[in-house]
Design an enzyme around this catalytic site. Structure first.
Site, PDB file in Angstrom:
ATOM      1  N   GLU A 132      -0.464  -9.258  -0.653  1.00  0.00           N
ATOM      2  CA  GLU A 132      -1.731  -9.536  -0.590  1.00  0.00           C
ATOM      3  C   GLU A 132      -2.705  -9.791  -1.813  1.00  0.00           C
ATOM      4  O   GLU A 132      -3.679 -10.309  -1.941  1.00  0.00           O
ATOM      5  CB  GLU A 132      -2.534  -8.447   0.565  1.00  0.00           C
ATOM      6  CG  GLU A 132      -2.221  -8.552   1.969  1.00  0.00           C
ATOM      7  CD  GLU A 132      -2.294  -7.520   2.792  1.00  0.00           C
ATOM      8  OE1 GLU A 132      -2.064  -6.283   2.601  1.00  0.00           O
ATOM      9  OE2 GLU A 132      -2.731  -7.698   3.891  1.00  0.00           O
ATOM     10  N   GLY A 187       0.676  -5.165   0.773  1.00  0.00           N
ATOM     11  CA  GLY A 187      -0.542  -4.871   0.005  1.00  0.00           C
ATOM     12  C   GLY A 187      -0.147  -5.680  -1.415  1.00  0.00           C
ATOM     13  O   GLY A 187      -1.276  -6.334  -1.987  1.00  0.00           O
ATOM     14  N   ALA A 192       0.693  -1.137  -0.059  1.00  0.00           N
ATOM     15  CA  ALA A 192      -0.026  -0.067   0.124  1.00  0.00           C
ATOM     16  C   ALA A 192       0.937   1.115  -0.052  1.00  0.00           C
ATOM     17  O   ALA A 192       2.118   1.059   0.518  1.00  0.00           O
ATOM     18  CB  ALA A 192      -0.690   0.091   1.187  1.00  0.00           C
TER      19      ALA A 192
END
Ligand code: CAA
Length: 257
Positions: free
Chosen positions: A111, A108, A65
Site C-alpha cells: 500500500e 501496508g 503494518a
C-alpha cells in the site's frame, strides 16, 4: 529520525528516504509512518528537492503494518489510534515520489508503494496483500488502489487469497513501471527521478495533481481540472522558458518560478 533515514540531496534535487527497521523487514509501525509523514512534509517545502525516492533494503521494501503492535488491539483502540490519518497526509505530498522496491512489498508495504506515484521494482520484488491470512483486510488503501491499478479480477484474487505476485507479474498487470535486475533498481529509480527533476517543478506538480484527480472525479470534472492546471502553467516563467528554448533549439533551464 530513528526508523527512516533521509538523504536530502542523494542526487542533485533528488531526496532519498530509506526505511530502516531491517530486523522487522521494515514493518510499518505508527512511529515509522509519522517519521515518513514529517520527512515528506519537510521535503515538499524544501526548494532544493524536486523528486523523492522511497526505498527499503534488498530483502524487504516493507512486510506490512506491524502485526505484533496490532495483535491485541480492539476496534476502538484502532479507531482512536487513527493511524491512517498519517497516510492521508502522505498522500497529499505535492512532489513526485518514486518507490524503489526490492524483496517484500506486502500489506501496508504494498500500500505504501502504491501511495507513491511510480514503482521501480527489482526482479526479486514480491507484491501482495496477505492481510486475509491473518483475519483482516487491507486498511491503508489496498482494496481501492490495487483495484484501480490491476483491475477487479486480479485485485479480488490477491486480496481474497493473500497470494504474492512476482515483479514480472506486477509489471504485466500495470502495478509497476519497470522491472530491472536487483543491482539496478535504485539506479533506475534515480535515473527516472533525475529525468523528472529536470522538468519545470511547477508543471510536474500540476500534472501529478491532475492525474490524481482522475481517481476522484467523473471525466467532465477531471477535464475541467486538467484545463485549469494547464492554463495555470502559463503563469509560470518555466512555461515561457520551455517554449522559448524549444523555438531557439536549446535545452530549457527550469527555475520553478
Ligand atoms: N509485522 C511485524 N513483524 C514482522 C512483520 C510484520 N508485518 N513481517 C515480518 N516481521 C518480523 C517477523 O516476525 C520476524 O521477527 P522475529 O525475527 O522477531 O521472529 C522478522 O520480521 C523476520 O520475518 P520472518 O522470519 O517471518 O522472515 P521470512 O523471510 O521467513 O518471511 C515474510 C518473510 C513472508 C514477509 C513473513 O515475515 C510474513 O509473512 N510477514 C507478514 C506479512 C503480512 O501479513 N503483512 C500484512 C500485515 S497487516 C497490514 O499490513 C494491514 C494494513 O493494510 C495496513
Amino acid at each position: 529520525m530513528e526508523l527512516i533515514k533521509v538523504t536530502e540531496q542523494h542526487e542533485p534535487q533528488v531526496a532519498l528516504i530509506e526505511l530502516n527497521r531491517p530486523k522487522e523487514l521494515n514493518a510499518l509501525n505508527p512511529q515509522l509512518m509519522q517519521e515518513m509523514r514529517d520527512a515528506l512534509m519537510d521535503l515538499d517545502k524544501n526548494e532544493n528537492v524536486r523528486v523523492i525516492v522511497i526505498t527499503g533494503n534488498e530483502k524487504a521494501f516493507a512486510a506490512g503494518a506491524d502485526i505484533k503492535q496490532m495483535s491485541d488491539k480492539s476496534a476502538i483502540d484502532m479507531l482512536l489510534l487513527d493511524q491512517f490519518s498519517t497516510w492521508d497526509q502522505i498522500r497529499k505530498t505535492k512532489k513526485p515520489i518514486i518507490a524503489a522496491v526490492s524483496g517484500f512489498a506486502l500489506g501496508g508495504g504494498c500500500e505504501l508503494a502504491m501511495t507513491c506515484d511510480m514503482i521501480i521494482a527489482s526482479e526479486t520484488a514480491k507484491f501482495g496483500q496477505p492481510e486475509i491470512k491473518i483475519g483482516v483486510i487491507p486498511g491503508a488503501g489496498g482494496t481501492q488502489r490495487l483495484t484501480k491499478a490491476v483491475g477487479k479480477a486480479k485485485a479480488m484474487e490477491l486480496i481474497l487469497t493473500g497470494r504474492f505476485i512476482s515483479a514480472e507479474e506486477a509489471h504485466f498487470y500495470g502495478l509497476v513501471n519497470k522491472v530491472v535486475p536487483i543491482e539496478m533498481y535504485l539506479k533506475e529509480a534515480f535515473q527516472m527521478a533525475k529525468e523528472i527533476a529536470q522538468m519545470s517543478p511547477i508543471a510536474v506538480q500540476l500534472g501529478k495533481e491532475a492525474i490524481n484527480r482522475s481517481f476522484e472525479t467523473q471525466l467532465d470534472e477531471g477535464l475541467a481540472f486538467e484545463r485549469k492546471n494547464f492554463y495555470m502553467t502559463f503563469a509560470s516563467e518555466d512555461q515561457k522558458e520551455g517554449m522559448k528554448a524549444f523555438i531557439e533549439k536549446r535545452a530549457p533551464v527550469f527555475k520553478g518560478k
